[in-house]
Motif scaffolding. Sequence first.
Motif, PDB file in Angstrom:
ATOM      1  N   LYS A 284       0.848  -1.189   0.000  1.00 23.56           N
ATOM      2  CA  LYS A 284       0.000   0.000   0.000  1.00 23.56           C
ATOM      3  C   LYS A 284       0.881   1.236   0.000  1.00 23.56           C
ATOM      4  CE  LYS A 284      -3.722  -2.362   2.433  1.00 23.56           C
ATOM      5  NZ  LYS A 284      -4.590  -2.413   3.599  1.00 23.56           N
ATOM      6  N   GLU A 285       0.612   2.095  -0.909  1.00 19.81           N
ATOM      7  CA  GLU A 285       1.426   3.294  -1.061  1.00 19.81           C
ATOM      8  C   GLU A 285       0.714   4.509  -0.473  1.00 19.81           C
ATOM      9  OE1 GLU A 285       4.372   3.937  -1.966  1.00 19.81           O
ATOM     10  OE2 GLU A 285       5.117   2.136  -2.959  1.00 19.81           O
ATOM     11  N   PHE A 286       0.317   4.412   0.784  1.00 23.01           N
ATOM     12  CA  PHE A 286      -0.276   5.585   1.428  1.00 23.01           C
ATOM     13  C   PHE A 286      -0.237   5.388   2.946  1.00 23.01           C
ATOM     14  CE2 PHE A 286      -3.712   2.686   0.180  1.00 23.01           C
ATOM     15  CZ  PHE A 286      -4.338   2.455   1.378  1.00 23.01           C
ATOM     16  N   PRO A 287      -0.303   6.476   3.699  1.00 25.73           N
ATOM     17  CA  PRO A 287      -0.363   6.356   5.167  1.00 25.73           C
ATOM     18  C   PRO A 287      -1.739   5.884   5.609  1.00 25.73           C
ATOM     19  CG  PRO A 287      -0.569   8.648   4.518  1.00 25.73           C
ATOM     20  CD  PRO A 287      -0.299   7.883   3.259  1.00 25.73           C
ATOM     21  N   ARG A 288      -1.785   5.185   6.702  1.00 29.76           N
ATOM     22  CA  ARG A 288      -3.065   4.755   7.285  1.00 29.76           C
ATOM     23  C   ARG A 288      -2.986   4.986   8.793  1.00 29.76           C
ATOM     24  NH1 ARG A 288      -7.235   1.146   6.074  1.00 29.76           N
ATOM     25  NH2 ARG A 288      -6.214   0.557   4.112  1.00 29.76           N
ATOM     26  N   LEU A 289      -3.730   5.983   9.286  1.00 30.15           N
ATOM     27  CA  LEU A 289      -3.700   6.299  10.706  1.00 30.15           C
ATOM     28  C   LEU A 289      -4.857   5.619  11.415  1.00 30.15           C
ATOM     29  CD1 LEU A 289      -2.659  10.046  10.940  1.00 30.15           C
ATOM     30  CD2 LEU A 289      -1.256   7.990  10.723  1.00 30.15           C
ATOM     31  N   ASP A 290      -4.500   4.825  12.401  1.00 31.27           N
ATOM     32  CA  ASP A 290      -5.499   4.178  13.254  1.00 31.27           C
ATOM     33  C   ASP A 290      -5.538   4.930  14.580  1.00 31.27           C
ATOM     34  OD1 ASP A 290      -7.191   1.663  13.949  1.00 31.27           O
ATOM     35  OD2 ASP A 290      -5.760   1.846  15.607  1.00 31.27           O
ATOM     36  N   VAL A 291      -6.738   5.298  15.049  1.00 30.88           N
ATOM     37  CA  VAL A 291      -6.861   6.051  16.293  1.00 30.88           C
ATOM     38  C   VAL A 291      -7.804   5.317  17.229  1.00 30.88           C
ATOM     39  CG1 VAL A 291      -8.693   7.527  15.322  1.00 30.88           C
ATOM     40  CG2 VAL A 291      -7.409   8.307  17.313  1.00 30.88           C
ATOM     41  N   ARG A 292      -7.415   5.234  18.480  1.00 35.91           N
ATOM     42  CA  ARG A 292      -8.210   4.562  19.504  1.00 35.91           C
ATOM     43  C   ARG A 292      -8.379   5.501  20.692  1.00 35.91           C
ATOM     44  NH1 ARG A 292      -9.561   1.992  16.032  1.00 35.91           N
ATOM     45  NH2 ARG A 292      -9.350  -0.242  15.590  1.00 35.91           N
ATOM     46  N   LYS A 293      -9.599   5.519  21.259  1.00 40.34           N
ATOM     47  CA  LYS A 293      -9.900   6.351  22.427  1.00 40.34           C
ATOM     48  C   LYS A 293     -10.231   5.432  23.588  1.00 40.34           C
ATOM     49  CE  LYS A 293     -12.974  10.189  23.729  1.00 40.34           C
ATOM     50  NZ  LYS A 293     -14.005  11.123  23.206  1.00 40.34           N
ATOM     51  N   ASN A 294      -9.461   5.516  24.663  1.00 36.91           N
ATOM     52  CA  ASN A 294      -9.636   4.649  25.822  1.00 36.91           C
ATOM     53  C   ASN A 294      -9.870   5.487  27.073  1.00 36.91           C
ATOM     54  OD1 ASN A 294      -8.934   2.247  24.266  1.00 36.91           O
ATOM     55  ND2 ASN A 294      -6.843   3.016  24.338  1.00 36.91           N
TER      56      ASN A 294
ATOM     57  N   GLY B 263       0.213   2.443   7.944  1.00 38.45           N
ATOM     58  CA  GLY B 263       0.516   2.409   6.521  1.00 38.45           C
ATOM     59  C   GLY B 263       2.008   2.329   6.274  1.00 38.45           C
ATOM     60  N   ASN B 264       2.403   2.498   4.995  1.00 36.04           N
ATOM     61  CA  ASN B 264       3.823   2.407   4.656  1.00 36.04           C
ATOM     62  C   ASN B 264       4.356   3.699   4.055  1.00 36.04           C
ATOM     63  OD1 ASN B 264       2.562   2.288   2.227  1.00 36.04           O
ATOM     64  ND2 ASN B 264       3.534   0.394   1.522  1.00 36.04           N
ATOM     65  N   LYS B 265       3.619   4.801   4.261  1.00 40.57           N
ATOM     66  CA  LYS B 265       4.106   6.112   3.853  1.00 40.57           C
ATOM     67  C   LYS B 265       3.862   7.090   4.993  1.00 40.57           C
ATOM     68  CE  LYS B 265       3.937   7.673  -0.272  1.00 40.57           C
ATOM     69  NZ  LYS B 265       3.452   8.256  -1.555  1.00 40.57           N
ATOM     70  N   PRO B 266       4.664   8.116   5.096  1.00 45.84           N
ATOM     71  CA  PRO B 266       4.460   9.080   6.181  1.00 45.84           C
ATOM     72  C   PRO B 266       3.197   9.908   5.974  1.00 45.84           C
ATOM     73  CG  PRO B 266       6.223   9.807   4.726  1.00 45.84           C
ATOM     74  CD  PRO B 266       5.871   8.417   4.292  1.00 45.84           C
ATOM     75  N   ALA B 267       2.606  10.321   7.103  1.00 46.65           N
ATOM     76  CA  ALA B 267       1.460  11.221   7.087  1.00 46.65           C
ATOM     77  C   ALA B 267       1.923  12.591   7.571  1.00 46.65           C
ATOM     78  CB  ALA B 267       0.359  10.688   7.991  1.00 46.65           C
ATOM     79  N   LYS B 268       1.265  13.627   7.072  1.00 51.14           N
ATOM     80  CA  LYS B 268       1.615  14.975   7.506  1.00 51.14           C
ATOM     81  C   LYS B 268       0.353  15.742   7.879  1.00 51.14           C
ATOM     82  CE  LYS B 268       1.383  17.433   3.086  1.00 51.14           C
ATOM     83  NZ  LYS B 268       2.040  18.434   2.228  1.00 51.14           N
ATOM     84  N   ASP B 269       0.580  16.850   8.587  1.00 52.76           N
ATOM     85  CA  ASP B 269      -0.518  17.749   8.974  1.00 52.76           C
ATOM     86  C   ASP B 269      -1.649  16.982   9.672  1.00 52.76           C
ATOM     87  OD1 ASP B 269       0.921  19.780   7.781  1.00 52.76           O
ATOM     88  OD2 ASP B 269      -0.079  19.513   5.850  1.00 52.76           O
ATOM     89  N   VAL B 270      -1.265  16.173  10.651  1.00 51.70           N
ATOM     90  CA  VAL B 270      -2.234  15.343  11.370  1.00 51.70           C
ATOM     91  C   VAL B 270      -2.959  16.200  12.411  1.00 51.70           C
ATOM     92  CG1 VAL B 270      -2.570  13.283  12.776  1.00 51.70           C
ATOM     93  CG2 VAL B 270      -0.756  13.341  11.023  1.00 51.70           C
TER      94      VAL B 270
END
Length: 278
Positions: free
Chosen positions: A39-49, A71-78
Amino acid sequence: MCIRDRIGEYELITKVRYKDERGESYEMQSFPASIVVYKEFPRLDVRKNIDKTNILVNQHIVVVIVVTNTGNKPAKDVVIIDTIPEGFSLESSKEEEITGDVNVFKISRMDPNEKKVFSYIIKADEPGKYTLKGCKVRYSDYENNYFEYEAPDVNIDVSGIPKLNLEYSISRESVQDGELLTVIGKVSNIGNGLAKNITLDHVYSKGELVNGDLKKEIENLKQGEYQKFKFTVRVPVSSTAYDFSVDVDYNYYDILGNAYPGKQKFIQKISRSFDRRE
């Protein structure tokens, strides 16, 4: 040919089936060809506990938000946006920005497999059943493709705190030797939560119990509810006025099992009837 939607290495094999003029069937198979799916894109998983799902009014909850780039690419401006529900107030946070009941966290860059943890504390102001909405995360890759993901909701029950109020009175303030004196009690829940397993143990100072129980047990009292009870004693022989007292040890619980013990003393001065006639 099917394009795989999972990361991994796969082998592609081509098969050919055919027949000759006599109707004989044949099959040929190619050599395996390796294919790598990624996969050529970032994938951000978020969990609230949260650290507790059942609390009392004025108690605190620690909210922890975990963001991971799977994912396998960096994410920006999160940007992580979390809403503080009605009935709660923010106690502490390391947020970069907060407006009203919105808590905002920002990350400039997240590399693959990188994890970030944020936390803050909220206080329950009102009893009730609440849904803490899942926080949202917005981000982009370095090709300016934009993504958004929302974490699952979290449910929490906030219970009120019970508070008992005890009142006592007597049927008469002047008695003669051997007359009956009735103690009248009233227990009220003036708190904002359910009181459970209530016990009242009484000890009085003078006389002989002739009616009623000194121990009162009540299964529960809701907010604003009350119960009355009484017991009767025969007063002793006395040549002078005296103080009649009732000591009560009480105990009750909230719905989480927290105990609320206490003591109270009621004193009433008793005058002799013949003293009043004189």
